[in-house]
Design a protein around this motif. Structure first.
Motif, PDB file in Angstrom:
ATOM      1  N   VAL A 249       0.442  -1.014   0.111  1.00 40.74           N
ATOM      2  CA  VAL A 249      -0.231   0.014  -0.137  1.00 40.74           C
ATOM      3  C   VAL A 249       0.636   1.024  -0.098  1.00 40.74           C
ATOM      4  O   VAL A 249       0.871   2.120  -0.755  1.00 40.74           O
ATOM      5  N   ALA A 250       1.350   0.819   1.006  1.00 41.13           N
ATOM      6  CA  ALA A 250       2.891   2.410   0.823  1.00 41.13           C
ATOM      7  C   ALA A 250       3.528   2.532  -0.580  1.00 41.13           C
ATOM      8  O   ALA A 250       3.291   3.488  -1.203  1.00 41.13           O
TER       9      ALA A 250
ATOM     10  N   SER B 101       3.852   5.857  -5.566  1.00 42.02           N
ATOM     11  CA  SER B 101       3.857   6.037  -7.234  1.00 42.02           C
ATOM     12  C   SER B 101       1.955   6.716  -7.391  1.00 42.02           C
ATOM     13  O   SER B 101       2.063   7.091  -8.427  1.00 42.02           O
ATOM     14  N   GLY B 102       1.303   7.594  -7.052  1.00 42.70           N
ATOM     15  CA  GLY B 102       0.567   8.774  -6.807  1.00 42.70           C
ATOM     16  C   GLY B 102      -0.487   7.877  -6.774  1.00 42.70           C
ATOM     17  O   GLY B 102      -1.604   8.770  -7.219  1.00 42.70           O
TER      18      GLY B 102
ATOM     19  N   ALA C 262      -5.796  -0.507 -10.965  1.00 41.25           N
ATOM     20  CA  ALA C 262      -6.317   1.490 -10.397  1.00 41.25           C
ATOM     21  C   ALA C 262      -5.806   2.261 -10.732  1.00 41.25           C
ATOM     22  O   ALA C 262      -6.233   3.400 -11.223  1.00 41.25           O
ATOM     23  N   LEU C 263      -4.032   2.205 -10.739  1.00 38.39           N
ATOM     24  CA  LEU C 263      -3.804   3.045 -11.000  1.00 38.39           C
ATOM     25  C   LEU C 263      -3.552   3.164 -12.579  1.00 38.39           C
ATOM     26  O   LEU C 263      -2.982   3.975 -12.295  1.00 38.39           O
TER      27      LEU C 263
ATOM     28  N   ALA D 177      -7.749   9.543  -9.026  1.00 43.75           N
ATOM     29  CA  ALA D 177      -8.500   8.333  -8.608  1.00 43.75           C
ATOM     30  C   ALA D 177      -8.180   7.564  -6.928  1.00 43.75           C
ATOM     31  O   ALA D 177      -6.543   8.058  -6.669  1.00 43.75           O
ATOM     32  N   ARG D 178      -8.284   7.414  -6.405  1.00 46.25           N
ATOM     33  CA  ARG D 178      -8.496   6.736  -4.918  1.00 46.25           C
ATOM     34  C   ARG D 178      -9.214   5.473  -5.222  1.00 46.25           C
ATOM     35  O   ARG D 178      -9.994   4.848  -5.163  1.00 46.25           O
ATOM     36  N   ALA D 179      -8.438   4.534  -4.471  1.00 47.42           N
ATOM     37  CA  ALA D 179      -8.835   3.493  -4.352  1.00 47.42           C
ATOM     38  C   ALA D 179      -8.482   2.881  -2.765  1.00 47.42           C
ATOM     39  O   ALA D 179      -8.187   3.487  -1.713  1.00 47.42           O
TER      40      ALA D 179
END
Length: 393
Positions: free
Chosen positions: A274-275, A280-281, A314-315, A322-324
């Motif tokens: 996750v980090a 990576s944005g 998602a990235l 975008a958020r996840a």
């Protein structure tokens, strides 16, 4: 609607041919009495009603085989009509069967049959005009127009039928290629899973070997037998490990060292994953509910890879901003995993070589789990996984 009618006609071709001939048959029957009571053309033979019906039957019967044997049906109708002309018998409504049979040849056969059929039908019009002198040239023109119209209609029907057949063939070929690509992707993903599970088992077996070697030097009760038994365990473990590596090693394509027994990532490495995605944005929120419990390394690897694949998608496809969220919930008998993003969802462009969902399903299927992945209403995408909990190794 028309597609259904075509499909029904293809399944019951003889019945369809008979239905299409009903108007011509009705016209022939309704004209029997007037024809028998008429005077006829000068110098021609006028048949009575039985003769009229017999001639009409000879002209109409071959049409029932025009779909499967169009050339033979046309030849039969043309020969009957030519015999009628030789015997100087007046034209009858059933002579329209020549046009119907010609249409069947043109619409179902190659040009090498279609052109002669059109010429034969046109020759029939010319012979009729030459036989009965009271038929004026306009009659030749009008009759030729019927022949040309039927011939052009048959060419159009033939072109359209071939076009539809090419579309069906292309669609079938595309479906076959899609299934083939899916099978290739599935095989590749299974090979990858096999390599990763091989590393998991290799790590466990290597630990067993180390522990067995240590126990061989620490047991005090009957040390000789204990040492011999533990050494046997160690030797058996080494042989099993070597055999497994030899059988599964053909699946390896990387340059990993033979003695590299590092375990594959699991649930403990999700925080680092996750980090990494955050750096990576992609803003990611990670939540764990329920009482954490030990899971087999294989299931931990499945969870890690699914989260990794879903967040990577998602990235790549979520778009700017975008958020996840990653939600992991421990239940009594299963682990629930949801990876959700608020990106473009269904509007995201499809990847030509993406087989991530296939890989997820293959991984989860090994543990009798389920995967549901779909765009969310209003935007975004969600991957929901149910993974039954098995006893940790």
């Amino acid at each position: 609607m028309f597609g259904r009618l075509r499909a029904l006609g293809a399944r019951h071709s003889r019945l369809a041919d008979a239905v299409l001939l009903v108007p011509l048959i009705l016209l022939t029957v309704m004209s029997a009495q007037p024809y028998g009571g008429g005077s006829g053309m000068p110098g021609s033979v006028r048949l009575d009603v039985p003769g009229y019906l017999t001639l009409s039957a000879l002209l109409l019967l071959p049409l029932f085989w025009r779909r499967h044997h169009p050339v033979h049906a046309f030849a039969a109708v043309a020969l009957v009509s030519f015999g009628q002309w030789l015997l100087r018998v007046d034209p009858v409504p059933a002579n329209l069967a020549v046009l119907v049979a010609m249409y069947g040849v043109v619409s179902r056969c190659a040009l090498r049959w279609a052109i002669p059929a059109g010429l034969v039908a046109e020759l029939g019009i010319v012979l009729v005009v030459l036989r009965w002198s009271d038929v004026q040239p306009p009659g030749l023109i009008s009759g030729s127009m019927f022949v040309v119209a039927a011939w052009v209609g048959g060419i159009y029907a033939s072109t359209r039928r071939r076009y539809l057949e090419s579309l069906e063939e292309r669609a079938s070929r595309a479906e076959h290629e899609r299934d083939q690509q899916a099978r290739i992707a599935t095989a590749a993903e299974r090979a990858r899973i096999a390599r990763e599970l091989h590393d998991v088992v290799a790590h466990n077996v290597s630990v067993m070997i180390v522990q067995a070697d240590g126990a061989g030097y620490t047991l005090d009760t009957d040390p000789e037998k204990a040492r011999h038994a533990v050494q046997t365990i160690s030797s058996t473990g080494r042989q099993a490990l070597a055999e497994m590596r030899r059988l599964v090693g053909v699946l390896r394509q990387d340059d990993a060292q033979v003695e590299d027994y590092a375990p594959q990532p699991g649930v403990a490495e999700l925080d680092e994953l996750v980090a990494q995605l955050r750096r990576s944005g992609l803003p990611v929120e990670f939540t764990v509910r329920g009482t954490c419990r030990d899971l087999p390394e294989g299931e931990q690897l499945v969870i890690y890879r699914i989260v990794q694949e879903a967040l990577t998608n998602a990235l790549k496809h979520g778009g700017p901003g975008a958020r996840a969220t990653v939600e992991m919930e421990y239940g009594a008998r299963e682990v629930l995993l949801r990876v959700t993003d608020d990106g473009r969802g269904a509007a995201a462009p499809a990847s030509a070589d993406g087989h991530g969902l296939i890989g997820m399903r293959e991984r989860v299927a090994m543990y009798d789990g389920s995967v549901h992945a779909s765009p969310r209403p209003g935007g975004g995408f969600q991957v929901a996984v149910r993974l039954p909990v098995s006893r940790a190794a």
